[in-house]
Design an enzyme around this catalytic site. Structure first.
Site, mmCIF file in Angstrom:
data_model
loop_
_atom_site.group_PDB
_atom_site.id
_atom_site.type_symbol
_atom_site.label_atom_id
_atom_site.label_comp_id
_atom_site.label_asym_id
_atom_site.label_seq_id
_atom_site.Cartn_x
_atom_site.Cartn_y
_atom_site.Cartn_z
ATOM 1 N N SER A 1 -0.526 -0.519 6.156
ATOM 2 C CA SER A 1 0.545 -1.371 5.666
ATOM 3 C C SER A 1 1.807 -1.114 6.483
ATOM 4 C CB SER A 1 0.818 -1.069 4.194
ATOM 5 O OG SER A 1 2.028 -1.671 3.762
ATOM 6 N N TYR B 1 4.384 -8.315 7.911
ATOM 7 C CA TYR B 1 5.103 -9.475 7.409
ATOM 8 C C TYR B 1 5.941 -10.021 8.563
ATOM 9 C CZ TYR B 1 4.042 -7.993 2.609
ATOM 10 O OH TYR B 1 3.410 -7.639 1.446
ATOM 11 N N THR C 1 0.307 -11.102 6.435
ATOM 12 C CA THR C 1 0.243 -11.516 5.033
ATOM 13 C C THR C 1 0.920 -12.865 4.880
ATOM 14 O OG1 THR C 1 0.208 -9.226 4.266
ATOM 15 C CG2 THR C 1 0.910 -10.894 2.686
ATOM 16 N N LYS D 1 -4.085 -12.983 6.016
ATOM 17 C CA LYS D 1 -4.473 -12.374 4.744
ATOM 18 C C LYS D 1 -3.756 -13.061 3.583
ATOM 19 C CE LYS D 1 -4.593 -7.926 2.303
ATOM 20 N NZ LYS D 1 -3.777 -8.303 1.129
ATOM 21 N N HIS E 1 -3.968 -10.938 -3.143
ATOM 22 C CA HIS E 1 -3.015 -9.826 -3.186
ATOM 23 C C HIS E 1 -3.332 -8.879 -4.344
ATOM 24 C CE1 HIS E 1 0.831 -9.204 -0.840
ATOM 25 N NE2 HIS E 1 0.857 -8.146 -1.644
#
Length: 365
Positions: free
Chosen positions: A106, A130, A156, A232, A256
């Site tokens: 992440s 992101y 994402t 994603k 999510h």
């Protein structure tokens, strides 16, 4: 480790985590319907095994985006892992390296992407990203991931804002922890001003995620990196097609973890339509609700190339650090091997859709 299944890890982790951390990692949005459906929908799928097949030699090996793995299972990106264990992301990444599977870091990790890469030089890793208003920040993260040897960018796409969660939870980081991929003056000033550094602070006063994201921005991202890009958070076939047309090499069917919008479909229900829409042109991966080897089997039968584990990794990390995550992955691998053997499958390509049905409405002859 003494645990026999992933549910036992979750039960033990509940006893070990603070209420704040447990709420953050365990809960979904709204009433938690989608969170519950992610798991319960697997229970509606029946397996109709073949008998009298030679399964004395079995292999779950798979190949995905240039990576060879011993099983079609990877680790999903999960934020701030040092909150549950001092070794955090490095422990999880080392466990994935030991298992020979993909680890996805992440961007909101409590260990920098460079530190994770240095600790696991022989492990295939993806970096979750992101897209930020500050395109130089976004571009810099991409360059760092490329330089550190990550094998793909996972963008994402389902977060124009964070879902409303009950109870409301913003998991503050302890003073000794940071979001280590972001060391800008802005974040440091927030901490010096006495702000509790959590996702709310990060989003409202730190590095703002770009809220007006469109498919044009995905095209931009694809053009900015030599790495394959995976989208994603896809739940619709038309969005999957759009992602493919924008240059994405993979689709991660995800809601999510039930944390964004309640009442969206469980990911295993969304999977078949997306597989039909994109065929074999891109890799289709699914996460959400996988808790045992038969779940992996069902997802592969419905066309997924791989599944990703999120919360079970956190539970294993909480309970036993790296060894706990290793054990979680071994349990899944063993259960999946049994599912293959008893269903008459000696290799991944043997796991076909005719082996499954929904409830008792689809009989197999």
């Amino acid at each position: 480790m003494e645990f026999k299944n992933l549910d036992e890890y979750e039960e033990k982790a509940r006893d070990s985590l603070s209420k704040n951390a447990l709420n953050y990692y365990r809960n979904g949005t709204g009433k938690g319907l989608s969170l519950q459906w992610n798991r319960s929908s697997y229970d509606r799928i029946r397996i109709y095994p073949h008998c009298l097949r030679d399964v004395s030699k079995r292999s779950a090996k798979c190949h995905l985006l240039g990576i060879d793995m011993p099983m079609p299972v990877g680790v999903s990106p999960t934020a701030m892992q040092k909150v549950v264990h001092p070794k955090g992301e490095i422990a999880s990444a080392k466990a994935a390296q030991e298992a020979g599977i993909v680890f996805t870091l992440s961007c909101m990790s409590t260990t920098s992407l460079e530190e994770v890469a240095a600790a696991t030089p022989n492990s295939p890793k993806w970096f979750q990203l992101y897209i930020y208003i500050d395109r130089d920040l976004t571009r810099n993260l991409i360059r760092r991931a490329e330089k550190a040897g990550y094998r793909a960018i996972v963008v994402t796409v389902d977060t124009p804002m964070f879902g409303f969660r009950r109870p409301k939870n913003n998991l503050s980081l302890p003073p000794h922890l940071n979001l280590e991929n972001f060391t800008s003056e802005r974040i440091q000033n927030l901490k010096e001003a006495g702000e509790n550094l959590n996702l709310g602070t990060y989003l409202s006063k730190g590095h703002i995620i770009y809220r007006c994201l469109t498919w044009e921005d995905i095209k931009w991202l694809v053009s900015e990196t030599r790495l394959p890009v995976l989208a994603k958070g896809i739940l619709r076939a038309d969005d999957a097609i759009q992602a493919m047309e924008c240059g994405c090499k993979g689709i991660i069917v995800s809601n999510h973890g039930g944390r964004q919008l309640d009442s969206v479909p469980p990911t295993i229900d969304a999977l078949p339509g997306i597989v039909t829409a994109v065929g074999s042109k891109v890799a289709v991966i699914v996460d959400g609700g996988v808790r045992q080897g038969t779940d992996v089997f069902k997802a592969i039968a419905l066309g997924a190339k791989m599944v990703l584990l999120g919360r079970p990794i956190i539970w294993g990390l909480t309970v036993g650090g790296q060894d706990g995550v290793v054990d979680v992955l071994k349990i899944i691998q063993t259960e999946f091997d049994v599912a293959m053997a008893v269903s008459g499958c000696s290799k991944i390509s043997d796991i076909t859709q005719d082996l499954i049905g929904f409830d008792h409405t689809c009989s197999k002859l």
